[in-house]
Write a protein that holds these residues in place. Sequence first.
Motif: not given
Length: 275
Positions: A109-113, A121-126, A79-83
């Motif tokens: 955004e690419a850095a924030f991901q 941590v896991r951000f609840p909303k992106r 579940g980790m974010p990717r571009p």
Amino acid sequence: MPENGSILVRSNRAGAPADHAYYQGYRPAAGDAGRGQRYARYLGRADDPDVVARIARFQRVKTVRAERATTVSALIGAGMPRPDRITGRIIEALARAGLFPDHAVLLGEAAFQTYDGVLGVRFPKRPQRTRDDPAVEIALRDPGRVGGILDALRTMDPSFASGPEDLGLCRSATGVQVAVVGLDQANDETSDLTGILIDNPVQSLVLHGPGIPVAVPAPERHAVHALTEARRGAGACVNRVCTERARHLVEALRAIGRDPAPTAAILEAATRNGS
């Protein structure tokens, strides 16, 4: 030799003294296309010690790449974010040109991901980037590197060109934008904000391909920059995205016991601005 290629050893005709080694690779495909046209490059006789050493180095690099790609796939599966694909390919092209992780800082955004991994941590909303945002934003720590950026982008899409009025904005024929900020190109206010982002960046990993090591702003500095952008009032959508990013980062820092970090970054920003 790019790691996505392979080595081919062709047997010579009967009576010939040795086999011959070739590298098979793929030329860059434009835009969001997959692999480009395949090509072969002659390396030399397969029994030449220098050729044998080159092939051995290539195989080691290819093995490490495969192991890293497996790890990246596992992180994405968790579940980790990717571009998106085109953003990942742009970052990869810039990394191949030597910009990351030492000479440029990935922004936006690419850095924030990547902060999920940086902060654990896991951000609840992106909050996603707005429609008019560049696909990739970078700040140069070494302005002398600006000349190679367009060449790097053209290795993945030959249609990239710099804007006639804004040399810090590169755009492809399909409208994909890459924004480049160098301290020597900015006005005083922008220079101060860019300095906040560039100073003391942290190492991170973009989850594309086998993983791309990059430098990103320290999370507290990214939060302060996002709040500053929201305060500028660039539009309701931009304000919402920036505010949400800042809130997520501040809450994450608090959750891992780094409450003072955002305050220190705010004080530094105020000092830079002379307020």
